[in-house]
Design an enzyme around this catalytic site. Structure first.
Site, PDB file in Angstrom:
ATOM      1  N   LYS A   1     -74.706  -5.729 -40.419  1.00  7.66           N
ATOM      2  CA  LYS A   1     -73.787  -6.103 -39.344  1.00  7.66           C
ATOM      3  C   LYS A   1     -74.405  -7.213 -38.493  1.00  7.66           C
ATOM      4  CE  LYS A   1     -71.452  -4.194 -35.303  1.00  7.66           C
ATOM      5  NZ  LYS A   1     -71.006  -3.004 -34.578  1.00  7.66           N
ATOM      6  N   GLU A  26     -85.858  -4.584 -41.787  1.00 11.81           N
ATOM      7  CA  GLU A  26     -86.006  -4.102 -43.169  1.00 11.81           C
ATOM      8  C   GLU A  26     -85.128  -4.905 -44.121  1.00 11.81           C
ATOM      9  OE1 GLU A  26     -85.332  -2.320 -40.460  1.00 11.81           O
ATOM     10  OE2 GLU A  26     -86.326  -0.360 -40.492  1.00 11.81           O
ATOM     11  N   GLY A  72     -71.870   0.459 -37.302  1.00 16.40           N
ATOM     12  CA  GLY A  72     -72.591   0.467 -38.576  1.00 16.40           C
ATOM     13  C   GLY A  72     -72.308   1.706 -39.414  1.00 16.40           C
ATOM     14  N   ARG A  73     -72.351   2.886 -38.768  1.00 10.07           N
ATOM     15  CA  ARG A  73     -72.177   4.126 -39.537  1.00 10.07           C
ATOM     16  C   ARG A  73     -70.727   4.380 -39.941  1.00 10.07           C
ATOM     17  NH1 ARG A  73     -74.281   4.598 -34.662  1.00 10.07           N
ATOM     18  NH2 ARG A  73     -73.191   5.633 -32.942  1.00 10.07           N
ATOM     19  N   GLU A  86     -76.709  10.158 -35.297  1.00 12.98           N
ATOM     20  CA  GLU A  86     -76.808   8.879 -34.578  1.00 12.98           C
ATOM     21  C   GLU A  86     -75.669   8.761 -33.563  1.00 12.98           C
ATOM     22  OE1 GLU A  86     -78.674   5.032 -36.259  1.00 12.98           O
ATOM     23  OE2 GLU A  86     -76.535   4.604 -36.346  1.00 12.98           O
ATOM     24  N   HIS A  89     -81.618  27.477 -54.437  1.00  9.82           N
ATOM     25  CA  HIS A  89     -82.970  27.791 -54.918  1.00  9.82           C
ATOM     26  C   HIS A  89     -84.032  27.107 -54.067  1.00  9.82           C
ATOM     27  CE1 HIS A  89     -81.494  29.890 -58.477  1.00  9.82           C
ATOM     28  NE2 HIS A  89     -80.488  29.030 -58.391  1.00  9.82           N
ATOM     29  N   LYS A  92     -88.493   0.516 -32.863  1.00  7.47           N
ATOM     30  CA  LYS A  92     -88.423  -0.832 -33.443  1.00  7.47           C
ATOM     31  C   LYS A  92     -89.266  -1.803 -32.625  1.00  7.47           C
ATOM     32  CE  LYS A  92     -83.554  -1.093 -34.867  1.00  7.47           C
ATOM     33  NZ  LYS A  92     -82.327  -1.862 -34.643  1.00  7.47           N
TER      34      LYS A  92
HETATM   35  O1  F6P Z   1     -80.269   2.531 -37.208  1.00  8.30           O
HETATM   36  C1  F6P Z   1     -79.768   1.637 -36.265  1.00  8.30           C
HETATM   37  C2  F6P Z   1     -78.726   0.739 -36.838  1.00  8.30           C
HETATM   38  O2  F6P Z   1     -78.315  -0.134 -35.850  1.00  8.30           O
HETATM   39  C3  F6P Z   1     -77.527   1.500 -37.406  1.00  8.30           C
HETATM   40  O3  F6P Z   1     -76.603   1.868 -36.482  1.00  8.30           O
HETATM   41  C4  F6P Z   1     -77.037   0.537 -38.423  1.00  8.30           C
HETATM   42  O4  F6P Z   1     -76.179   1.155 -39.331  1.00  8.30           O
HETATM   43  C5  F6P Z   1     -78.343   0.065 -39.025  1.00  8.30           C
HETATM   44  O5  F6P Z   1     -79.233  -0.016 -37.936  1.00  8.30           O
HETATM   45  C6  F6P Z   1     -78.285  -1.246 -39.767  1.00  8.30           C
HETATM   46  O6  F6P Z   1     -77.870  -2.294 -38.939  1.00  8.30           O
HETATM   47  P1  F6P Z   1     -77.366  -3.651 -39.549  1.00  8.30           P
HETATM   48  O7  F6P Z   1     -76.140  -3.369 -40.354  1.00  8.30           O
HETATM   49  O8  F6P Z   1     -77.087  -4.522 -38.373  1.00  8.30           O
HETATM   50  O9  F6P Z   1     -78.458  -4.224 -40.420  1.00  8.30           O
END
Ligand code: F6P
Length: 525
Positions: A203, A209, A264-265, A350, A381, A494
């Protein structure tokens, strides 16, 4: 005002003091099951196995009214800025609306924009599947690698796996999220750069990452294909941030946008779902949206006492706040729903893992439960021992389908028999008398569960299931008086990670690391 000061909350508190001593075995009966179950097209929900009597649901529905669940729901669907801390609308539901609908945000009907992106997703999907979209050397694309994390990974990955029976032949879809180089390395193993298409799903297009994995993927591709203009054939960006996408080297023509009112979620319904469409074809992606839209219509129109997301949200709050249960086990009796618990961890924890109200007041009551789970029967199990005889009571949510999409019908009977039996065993338990006074073989029972039984887990029903959970979590956020749509809790770690990274060069960053961290850092240098 905090919601536990409402008279309706107080009435539930008083009522719960009695209910804590009631055993479900003393409540059961056919009439109760009829009263505490709901049938929607393609879905039967049983919530009769709860530590509730006739009065409980009435009191919970009064709380829902007092908290104005319906008003908040309507404001969400209409595009009001209910994400107050970020001053944003919350409109993932608009992503599943038909083209003829209208949803206004700041004076713009956003539905044409949404369908324009959907049409572009369909065009890309069809082109990849037909072979008209080829890689730089003219070969067909055979491997899709989605690079993203959190909502840009968990939703698409969960759905792509859930719809495995519908996967298009000749296409393999992989997901890379962890900044651990092992994840990318393993995904790239055996891949041919000439036939690999990367989807950079973010987003913000700034997530550490994802950016690191995307840069390494680009380097891998260019090391083999040598030409910078190969990027256009092998990288697509799914994002809201055109500037950052362009700076990365992806042309806006290869970017599928969405808007900041998609959290995002909740983003798998947006262009972030391209990996799903590429895995199963656009018709199934459309069916997924339709299933979610059907659940949206139910949530918007059904009276509260017959409204499944509302009922599940109320049951969740009853167990969390009045029965003092801190966990929630999500138990899909469906191997393809392998990633559902991890996906719901983000949706629930979240969203509602918050300790202050919308107005910033410290909450004196509990919010999000600890969500975990495994597909049945594997979980049986592993951790079911604790569910049956442990000292904590963990509400369970069983999810199954009448019809299996796998060829072995006799397996499905066994699978469903286990699901039905587990819900019963958790509730009835086994008395001391039945276990010959052997305390080790005595089960207290009275452990609550909900069972959701779908016709089959195809794209439409999966859409229903996901939207059901999104709305359940929304309802709980309203009952707790919190903003379910920000996630500041992920920020501190972060920021500190950047200080740790920077500490070798910058004394100011070094000063931010505590003694334990400094020793660990020295051991990793
Ligand atoms: O974990 C924090 C967060 O902002 C989530 O809400 C989101 O889904 C994820 O990081 C990834 O964010 P982006 O889509 O901006 O890379």
């Amino acid at each position: 005002m905090l919601n536990n000061t409402l008279p309706e909350w107080g009435a539930l508190d008083t009522h719960a003091r009695t209910m804590r001593y009631v055993h479900m075995n003393d409540l059961v009966g056919e009439g109760r099951v009829k009263a505490m179950s709901l049938s929607l097209p393609g879905l039967y929900a049983d919530f009769s196995r709860q530590r509730m009597n006739d009065d409980t649901m009435g009191l919970l529905l009064s709380l829902a009214r007092a908290c104005d669940v319906e008003g908040w729901r309507d404001r969400m669907f209409s595009g009001a800025s209910i994400n107050t801390t970020e001053n944003r609308a919350v409109l993932h539901t608009a992503l599943r609306r038909p083209a003829k609908d209208s949803v206004m945000v700041d004076g713009e009907n956003v539905v044409p924009f949404i369908h324009d992106v959907l049409n572009r997703m369909k065009a890309i999907t069809d082109a990849v599947h037909s072979g008209t979209w080829t890689g730089y050397t003219g070969k067909r694309i055979t491997t899709i690698i989605n690079i993203g994390i959190g909502g840009s990974d968990l939703g698409p990955q969960m759905v792509a796996e859930a719809l495995r029976p519908f996967h298009v032949d000749g296409i393999t879809v992989k997901f890379v999220s962890n900044v651990d180089g092992t994840h990318l390395h393993n995904a790239l193993h055996g891949c041919d750069p000439a036939t690999t298409l990367f989807l950079i799903a973010s987003k913000t297009f700034t997530t550490q990452e994802t950016m690191k994995n995307a840069q390494s993927a680009r380097a891998w591709l260019l090391a083999k294909l040598k030409k910078d203009d190969a990027i256009a054939k092998h990288f697509i960006a799914l994002s809201t941030n055109e500037k950052a996408v362009t700076a990365f080297g992806i042309h806006p023509d290869n970017m599928l946008p969405f808007r900041d009112w998609v959290g995002g979620r909740f983003s798998l319904w947006s262009s972030i779902g391209l990996s799903i469409a590429l895995a199963v074809g656009f018709d199934h992606f459309r069916a997924l949206l339709d299933g979610a839209n059907a659940m949206d219509r139910h949530f918007q129109t059904a009276p509260l006492h017959q409204n499944l997301p509302v009922l599940m949200g109320l049951i969740g709050v009853w167990n969390r706040n009045f029965m003092n249960c801190s966990g929630l086990a999500v138990l899909p009796y469906d191997q393809n729903l392998l990633h559902l618990p991890a996906f719901l961890q983000q949706v629930d924890m979240e969203s509602n893992g918050k300790r202050v109200s919308r107005d910033g007041e410290t909450l004196p009551y509990a919010t999000a439960p600890i969500v975990f789970g495994e597909p049945g029967t594997n979980g049986q199990h592993a951790f079911y021992q604790m569910l049956h005889q442990g000292t904590d009571i963990v509400p369970c949510e069983f999810i199954g389908s009448r019809e299996s999409l796998a060829p072995y019908a006799d397996h499905h009977h066994i699978l469903l028999a286990n699901m039905i039996a587990q819900a019963q065993a958790l509730m009835t338990g086994r008395s001391e008398r039945e276990s010959n006074n052997n305390p080790h073989q005595t089960f207290p029972g009275n452990r609550p569960s909900v069972t959701l039984l779908f016709d089959r887990m195809d794209a439409f029903h999966l859409g229903q299931l996901i939207a059901l959970y999104e709305h359940k979590v929304f309802v709980q956020g309203i009952l707790w008086g919190i903003n379910s749509f920000d996630q500041y809790g992920v920020e501190l770690g972060k920021i500190l990670a950047n200080s740790v990274l920077d500490s070798g060069k910058n004394p100011e960053s070094q000063g931010k690391i505590d003694p334990a961290g400094a020793i660990l850092l020295s051991l990793t240098a």
